[in-house]
Design a protein around this motif. Structure first.
Motif, short mmCIF file in Angstrom:
data_model
loop_
_atom_site.label_atom_id
_atom_site.label_comp_id
_atom_site.label_asym_id
_atom_site.label_seq_id
_atom_site.Cartn_x
_atom_site.Cartn_y
_atom_site.Cartn_z
N ALA A 147 14.88 -26.70 63.39
CA ALA A 147 16.14 -26.20 62.83
C ALA A 147 16.91 -25.46 63.91
CB ALA A 147 15.87 -25.29 61.65
N MET A 148 18.21 -25.29 63.69
CA MET A 148 19.04 -24.50 64.59
C MET A 148 19.47 -23.22 63.89
SD MET A 148 22.59 -25.45 66.62
CE MET A 148 21.80 -26.81 67.47
N ALA A 149 19.30 -22.09 64.57
CA ALA A 149 19.72 -20.79 64.04
C ALA A 149 21.04 -20.38 64.67
CB ALA A 149 18.66 -19.73 64.30
N GLY A 153 28.62 -14.29 61.78
CA GLY A 153 28.89 -13.12 60.95
C GLY A 153 27.71 -12.81 60.06
N ASN A 154 26.92 -13.84 59.73
CA ASN A 154 25.67 -13.71 58.98
C ASN A 154 24.71 -14.79 59.45
OD1 ASN A 154 27.08 -15.83 57.85
ND2 ASN A 154 26.90 -15.16 55.75
N PRO A 155 23.41 -14.65 59.19
CA PRO A 155 22.43 -15.58 59.75
C PRO A 155 22.33 -16.90 58.99
CG PRO A 155 21.32 -13.83 58.53
CD PRO A 155 22.78 -13.49 58.51
N HIS A 156 22.27 -18.00 59.75
CA HIS A 156 22.15 -19.34 59.18
C HIS A 156 21.06 -20.11 59.89
CE1 HIS A 156 25.81 -19.36 56.62
NE2 HIS A 156 26.17 -18.42 57.47
N CYS A 157 20.45 -20.99 59.12
CA CYS A 157 19.41 -21.89 59.64
C CYS A 157 19.77 -23.30 59.19
CB CYS A 157 18.04 -21.46 59.10
SG CYS A 157 16.68 -22.55 59.57
N VAL A 158 20.06 -24.19 60.16
CA VAL A 158 20.61 -25.51 59.85
C VAL A 158 19.60 -26.60 60.24
CG1 VAL A 158 22.53 -27.11 60.20
CG2 VAL A 158 22.93 -24.62 60.31
N PHE A 159 19.29 -27.47 59.28
CA PHE A 159 18.43 -28.63 59.51
C PHE A 159 19.29 -29.89 59.52
CE2 PHE A 159 15.62 -25.52 57.62
CZ PHE A 159 14.41 -25.68 58.29
N ALA A 160 19.18 -30.70 60.57
CA ALA A 160 19.85 -32.00 60.61
C ALA A 160 18.83 -33.07 60.22
CB ALA A 160 20.39 -32.27 62.00
N VAL A 161 19.16 -33.83 59.17
CA VAL A 161 18.24 -34.85 58.63
C VAL A 161 19.01 -36.14 58.38
CG1 VAL A 161 16.67 -33.16 57.60
CG2 VAL A 161 18.63 -33.99 56.28
N ASP A 162 18.29 -37.21 58.08
CA ASP A 162 18.94 -38.49 57.82
C ASP A 162 19.71 -38.47 56.50
OD1 ASP A 162 18.00 -39.57 60.18
OD2 ASP A 162 16.20 -40.40 59.25
N ALA A 186 17.98 -15.45 55.53
CA ALA A 186 18.92 -16.39 56.13
C ALA A 186 19.49 -17.33 55.09
CB ALA A 186 18.24 -17.20 57.24
N ASN A 187 20.69 -17.83 55.37
CA ASN A 187 21.28 -18.92 54.61
C ASN A 187 20.72 -20.22 55.17
OD1 ASN A 187 23.64 -17.44 53.08
ND2 ASN A 187 23.69 -16.68 55.18
N ILE A 188 20.40 -21.17 54.28
CA ILE A 188 19.74 -22.40 54.70
C ILE A 188 20.64 -23.60 54.41
CG2 ILE A 188 17.65 -23.78 54.54
CD1 ILE A 188 17.17 -20.86 55.45
N GLU A 189 20.92 -24.39 55.44
CA GLU A 189 21.75 -25.58 55.28
C GLU A 189 21.01 -26.83 55.73
OE1 GLU A 189 24.20 -22.10 55.30
OE2 GLU A 189 23.22 -22.86 57.12
N TRP A 190 21.27 -27.92 55.01
CA TRP A 190 20.78 -29.24 55.38
C TRP A 190 21.98 -30.15 55.59
CZ3 TRP A 190 15.48 -29.98 55.78
CH2 TRP A 190 14.70 -28.95 55.26
N ILE A 191 22.04 -30.82 56.73
CA ILE A 191 23.21 -31.65 57.03
C ILE A 191 22.77 -33.06 57.42
CG2 ILE A 191 24.59 -29.68 57.76
CD1 ILE A 191 24.16 -30.66 60.69
N SER A 192 23.66 -34.01 57.14
CA SER A 192 23.47 -35.38 57.62
C SER A 192 24.85 -35.96 57.92
CB SER A 192 22.72 -36.24 56.60
OG SER A 192 23.34 -36.19 55.32
N VAL A 193 24.91 -36.82 58.91
CA VAL A 193 26.17 -37.46 59.31
C VAL A 193 26.48 -38.59 58.33
CG1 VAL A 193 27.36 -38.75 61.11
CG2 VAL A 193 25.82 -36.88 61.74
N ILE A 194 27.71 -38.59 57.80
CA ILE A 194 28.11 -39.63 56.85
C ILE A 194 29.35 -40.41 57.33
CG2 ILE A 194 27.08 -38.51 54.85
CD1 ILE A 194 29.86 -37.45 54.11
N GLY A 195 29.83 -40.09 58.54
CA GLY A 195 30.99 -40.77 59.11
C GLY A 195 31.36 -40.12 60.42
N ASP A 196 32.42 -40.64 61.06
CA ASP A 196 32.88 -40.05 62.31
C ASP A 196 33.38 -38.63 62.06
OD1 ASP A 196 32.29 -42.36 63.63
OD2 ASP A 196 34.35 -43.13 63.64
#
Length: 281
Positions: A147-149, A153-162, A186-196
């Motif tokens: 994950a990326m931290a 302004g506040n703490p985030h933890c981001v996971f890039a997944v399919d 921390a705030n927890i986010e999960w992201i995936s690319v869905i377009g350009d």
């Protein structure tokens, strides 16, 4: 105590806003935050946002999560507060001081409001983490990808997944929010690319749980996507409640989206002790 408020939302991320509260009002809201945020026994919201006098800025912004804890930043909430204040002050741009830093917000046209979320921070001590670690590739165990931290302004933890849709957010969210590596949670986010330059994001907000949108989370996710080589710096983030545009510029991370007024009203709060609910923000 009679408390006047406005209920607003940004893409379904909803807020109770109390504009220009006096110190006794701030104390009462802080003590009764859980009740106010309760969707069955109170007004109901993800966060409570309070403005108070703070010259030379237009106001000081105090943010309370639905569990009553203080938050340093709230991007969608800041945009909603900005809409209320710009109407009251007959301005197209305002400046707010918050626990997370100085915020500028402005009318972006077509019903949109932008806020400069400031510059992200990546050092482990600024997230903060419990100990030194590579914030671009955190190992949190549980069989999860790195994950990326980011602190915006506040703490985030981001996971890039399919596929962000496939994540068991209700199960993983609370475990990751309170992970030992995050002393301030921390705030927890999960992201995936869905377009350009277009990503899907799902979020577990610190102190609030699953929400339909999170402005600071969208900002952190867009920055993470760029740093991972998945997008350019200008990104559309698709959340459960709609879309936000994030542009990471030399002046800061600019987040833009719609805001909506739901209703305004008054509520009677029980009295509180003179020294209750004090905040140092």
């Amino acid at each position: 105590m009679e408390l006047s408020f406005v209920k607003m939302h940004g893409l379904g991320n909803d807020f109770i806003i109390v504009d220009m509260a006096t110190p006794p009002m701030v104390a009462a809201i802080t003590v009764h935050a859980r009740m106010l945020a309760d969707r069955r026994r109170g007004i109901g919201c993800d966060q409570i946002l309070i403005t108070a006098e703070d010259h030379p800025a237009d106001a000081r912004l105090i943010i309370l999560n639905s569990d009553g804890s203080l938050a340093e930043a709230c991007g969608n909430g800041t945009r909603c507060v900005a809409a209320v204040m710009m109407q009251r002050l007959a301005k197209d741009q305002i400046t707010l001081n918050s626990a997370g830093g100085r915020l500028e917000a402005w009318q972006a046209g077509h019903g949109m409001i932008s806020v400069n979320m400031g510059h992200p921070r990546f050092d482990w001590s600024e997230i903060p983490l419990a100990h030194q670690a590579d914030t671009k590739a955190l190992d949190l165990g549980m069989g999860l990808p790195p994950a990326m931290a980011i602190n915006i302004g506040n703490p985030h933890c981001v996971f890039a997944v399919d596929d962000a849709e496939s994540i068991a957010l209700a199960e993983l969210g609370p475990r990751l929010e309170t992970h030992a590596l995050f002393p301030e949670k921390a705030n927890i986010e999960w992201i995936s690319v869905i377009g350009d330059n277009r990503i899907r994001m799902r979020v577990w907000e610190r102190g609030a749980g699953i929400t339909s949108a999170c402005g600071s989370g969208a900002t952190a996710s867009a920055i993470a996507a760029y740093r991972l080589g998945l997008t350019e710096k200008a990104v559309t983030v698709v959340l459960d409640g709609g879309e936000l545009m994030v542009n990471w510029t030399d002046a800061g991370a600019i987040m833009t989206g719609e805001v909506s007024h739901v209703f305004h009203g008054q509520i009677t709060l029980p009295p509180v002790a003179a020294n209750a609910g004090a905040t140092n923000d």
